[in-house]
Design an enzyme around this catalytic site. Structure first.
Site, mmCIF file in Angstrom:
data_model
loop_
_atom_site.group_PDB
_atom_site.id
_atom_site.type_symbol
_atom_site.label_atom_id
_atom_site.label_comp_id
_atom_site.label_asym_id
_atom_site.label_seq_id
_atom_site.Cartn_x
_atom_site.Cartn_y
_atom_site.Cartn_z
ATOM 1 N N ASP A 1 56.726 11.441 67.931
ATOM 2 C CA ASP A 1 56.592 12.603 67.054
ATOM 3 C C ASP A 1 57.339 13.818 67.589
ATOM 4 O O ASP A 1 57.472 14.820 66.876
ATOM 5 C CB ASP A 1 55.115 12.980 66.874
ATOM 6 C CG ASP A 1 54.354 11.923 66.080
ATOM 7 O OD1 ASP A 1 54.976 11.309 65.192
ATOM 8 O OD2 ASP A 1 53.170 11.709 66.357
ATOM 9 N N ASP B 1 50.572 12.607 61.293
ATOM 10 C CA ASP B 1 50.639 11.255 61.839
ATOM 11 C C ASP B 1 49.251 10.634 61.647
ATOM 12 O O ASP B 1 48.286 11.350 61.359
ATOM 13 C CB ASP B 1 51.026 11.330 63.310
ATOM 14 C CG ASP B 1 51.127 9.947 63.938
ATOM 15 O OD1 ASP B 1 51.575 9.023 63.250
ATOM 16 O OD2 ASP B 1 50.736 9.805 65.105
ATOM 17 N N ASP C 1 50.977 13.573 67.685
ATOM 18 C CA ASP C 1 50.515 13.420 69.071
ATOM 19 C C ASP C 1 51.403 12.517 69.919
ATOM 20 O O ASP C 1 51.401 12.627 71.138
ATOM 21 C CB ASP C 1 49.090 12.859 69.087
ATOM 22 C CG ASP C 1 49.056 11.390 68.701
ATOM 23 O OD1 ASP C 1 49.600 11.044 67.629
ATOM 24 O OD2 ASP C 1 48.511 10.583 69.475
#
Length: 550
Positions: free
Chosen positions: A435, A240, A431
Site C-alpha cells: 500500500d 484496503d 497498512d
C-alpha cells in the site's frame, strides 16, 4: 532631554506589562496542553547488573540490550521488551485509550507508558533518543511547523497589513500635527500599538496546533498540518481489506468432518501441518489459538513436509499422507464453499477428511465509519489484493460504493490516478507494504497502527490504534477546525478594522491600545484551544471513571 513637556514612562511601562502578560498567558496555555499529551520522561533509570543488583544511571548512558527495572507507579523511561514480571500498563500517550493493558514477558512496552501494579524487567531496544515517543514528538513538531496554504496566505496578508499600519500611523501623525485636539505623537503611537497583525498571523497556526494536539490525544498522529485543510474536499475514500477493515487474524469458527477422524484428531493434524507456516491462516491453527478456544490437541511429528506458497502444505504423519490448504491443492472438485467464510480443506490419503471454516474478524467501528462517509456524500471504494469471494461479501455487507478484488499495488495506483484525473480528491487507508505507493500517491493518506514502517513513513496520518472510528474523528475535527479558523480570521479583521480608525481618530490612548492588542491575540489563542478542550475533558472523565471503578 529638553527639560520640558510630558514624560511617558507610565505608558511605556503599561505597554510592556500588558504585552508580557499576554505572552505569558499564551505560553502557559501552550505548555499546559503540551504537558497533558507528552509525558515527561525521567532522566535516569534503574539498570540491572549481571549479578541482579540495580543502580540508577542516566538515560544517555544506556546501550541497546541493557536491562532495566521499572517499579509500580513509575513511568517507563525507554522502549523495551518485558524480560520478566507482569503488570498492567497504561499507554494512552500512544493509543488514546486510558484502560490499562496487561504486559507479560515478550510484550513490548513503550517509553512514556505508566507502569501500574507490578514490577517489570525490560530489555532496552535501540537508543533512548530513538524511542517511539521521541519519533512521535518529532512528527508532531513538524506538523505544527508546517504551513498550509491558508497559513501562508495569512502571513502574506500580515506583511501587507504591517505596511498599511505604518502608513496609517504616519498619516495620523501628519494630520494631528496640523490640527489641534490630540497629540500627534500619542496618536501615532496608539495606531502602531493597537494594530495587531499577530492576531491575524496566529489565527491559522493556533487553530492547527490545537487540532493536531486534540487528534494526537485520541490516537491519530498528523504528520502534515495541511491534511486537516485537505480533508474538507475529499470525494473518495479507498480502503484496503486485510489488516485495515479486518484484523488480518482469521479464527476458527467450526469444523465439518467427512471421514473417520474426530474433531480433536483433525485439529491436531492441522496444527502439526500448519506449524512451520507464517501465513495468517496458519495462525488460526496454532496450539495457542486452538488451546484458547478450548481444544485439547495431541502432539504429532510430521515428516516430509512440503509447503507450497499460496496453496497448502503436505506431509506424512504415522504413515498416512495428509494435505491441508486450498480445495484444488487437496485434489477435490467443487464442495459448496461458504461465500461468507474462508474454507480450509484437510485430505487424508487423497480423501476428504475435514473442512475448517474460518472468519477474519471485522475491525470495531468499520460499519460506523462507512455509514459516516455515506452520510457525508463521500464515495467509499474497497481495493483488496484478496481474490476470494470474501471481498464481495465484505463490500456488500458494509455498503461500499465500489469494490475490486485481486488488486496489485499497480492496480490500486492506477485506480487512484484515474479518480484524480477525473477531478476527485482521494483519501487512502491502508497498512501493507504494497500500500506504500498508493499511500504516497493519494491526496490524503492514513496508515493503520499495525502498518509497515514504510507505509507509516509515507502516510500523512498515522493511527496509534486500530480503531476505524478515528477516520470519522479526522473529518469532524477538520470541519470544526475550519469553523474556528474562520472565526479567528473574522475576529482579527474585525478588531483591526475597528481599533485602527478609533486610534487614528485619537480616541484610544497608548495604554488602552496595549491592552487591546494583547487581548486580541489572546482571544484568538483561547478560541483555538476549544479544538483541544473537548479531548482534555474526555481524558479527565475517562480517568475519573477508571479511578472510581478501582
Amino acid at each position: 532631554v529638553s527639560g520640558e513637556g510630558h514624560v511617558y514612562f507610565d505608558t511605556v511601562s503599561m505597554f510592556c506589562f500588558f504585552l508580557l502578560l499576554s505572552r505569558y498567558l499564551q505560553n502557559a496555555v501552550q505548555l499546559r496542553r503540551e504537558s497533558s499529551i507528552r509525558p515527561l520522561l525521567p532522566l535516569t533509570a534503574r539498570k540491572v547488573a549481571p549479578d541482579g543488583a540495580n543502580q540508577w544511571v542516566a538515560l544517555s548512558a544506556l546501550q541497546d540490550g541493557d536491562e532495566l527495572l521499572v517499579q509500580p507507579g513509575e513511568l517507563v523511561p525507554v522502549d523495551g521488551v518485558v524480560v520478566s514480571g507482569q503488570s498492567s500498563v497504561e499507554d494512552s500517550a500512544f493509543t488514546g485509550e486510558f484502560m490499562p493493558r496487561s504486559k507479560v514477558p515478550g510484550d513490548t512496552v513503550l517509553a512514556g507508558s505508566h507502569n501500574i501494579d507490578g514490577s517489570l524487567c525490560l530489555r532496552l531496544q535501540g537508543h533512548p533518543e530513538q524511542s517511539s515517543l521521541s519519533q512521535i514528538d518529532q512528527l508532531l513538531d513538524s506538523a505544527r511547523l508546517a504551513k498550509p496554504p491558508i497559513a501562508e496566505l495569512a502571513d502574506r496578508i500580515s506583511g501587507y497589513f504591517t505596511l498599511f499600519v505604518l502608513f496609517c500611523a504616519a498619516a495620523a501623525y501628519t494630520y494631528w500635527s496640523f490640527n489641534p485636539g490630540h497629540s500627534a505623537f500619542l496618536t501615532a503611537l496608539a495606531v502602531l500599538v493597537v494594530s495587531c497583525p499577530c492576531a491575524l498571523s496566529l489565527a491559522t497556526p493556533s487553530s492547527y496546533s490545537a487540532a493536531v494536539s486534540g487528534l494526537r490525544r485520541r490516537g491519530a498522529l498528523v504528520a502534515n498540518a495541511a491534511v486537516l485543510e485537505n480533508l474538507a474536499g475529499i470525494s473518495h475514500v479507498i480502503f484496503d481489506k486485510t489488516g485495515t477493515l479486518t484484523e488480518g487474524r482469521p479464527r476458527l469458527l467450526k469444523v465439518e468432518l467427512a471421514g473417520e477422524l474426530d474433531e480433536c484428531q483433525a485439529l491436531s493434524i492441522a496444527a502439526a501441518l500448519e506449524a512451520p507456516s507464517s501465513h495468517p491462516i496458519a495462525q488460526a491453527f496454532s496450539v495457542d489459538a486452538l488451546g484458547a478456544a478450548g481444544y485439547t490437541l495431541t502432539a504429532l511429528a510430521p515428516s516430509q513436509l512440503d509447503l507450497q506458497a499460496g496453496q497448502g502444505i503436505s506431509a506424512v504423519i504415522n504413515g498416512d499422507s495428509y494435505k491441508i490448504g486450498r480445495r484444488e491443492f487437496c485434489g477435490f472438485a467443487e464442495q459448496g464453499d461458504s461465500d461468507e467464510l474462508m474454507t480450509v480443506y484437510l485430505a487424508k490419503n487423497g480423501k476428504l477428511a475435514a473442512r475448517f471454516f474460518l472468519e477474519d474478524t471485522l475491525r470495531e467501528g468499520a460499519a460506523q465509519a462507512l455509514a459516516f462517509l455515506k452520510q457525508r456524500g463521500v464515495r467509499s471504494v474497497l481495493l483488496s489484493g484478496d481474490s476470494s469471494d470474501q471481498v464481495a461479501v465484505l463490500a456488500n455487507a458494509l455498503g461500499f460504493d465500489e469494490y475490486q478484488a485481486g488488486c496489485t499495488a499497480a492496480d490500486k495506483l492506477a485506480r487512484i490516478s484515474s479518480l484524480q484525473a477525473m477531478g476527485g480528491t482521494v483519501l487512502m487507508v491502508g497498512d501493507g507494504v504494497n500500500d506504500a505507493p498508493v499511500i504516497a500517491a493519494a491526496d490524503v493518506s492514513v496508515a493503520m497502527a499495525g502498518a509497515s514502517d514504510l507505509t507509516r513513513s509515507c502516510a500523512d496520518v498515522a493511527l496509534l490504534s486500530d480503531r476505524l472510528s478515528l477516520i470519522e474523528l479526522l473529518f469532524t475535527k477538520s470541519a470544526k477546525m475550519g469553523r474556528i479558523l474562520r472565526q479567528n480570521i473574522f475576529w482579527a479583521l474585525l478588531y483591526n478594522g475597528t481599533a485602527l480608525p478609533a486610534a487614528a481618530a485619537g480616541l484610544v490612548p497608548p495604554w488602552l491600545a496595549a491592552i487591546g492588542m494583547s487581548l486580541s491575540s489572546l482571544v484568538v489563542v483561547l478560541n483555538a484551544l476549544r479544538l483541544d478542550r473537548q479531548e482534555q475533558q474526555r481524558s479527565l472523565n475517562t480517568q475519573h471513571v477508571e479511578l472510581a471503578s478501582v
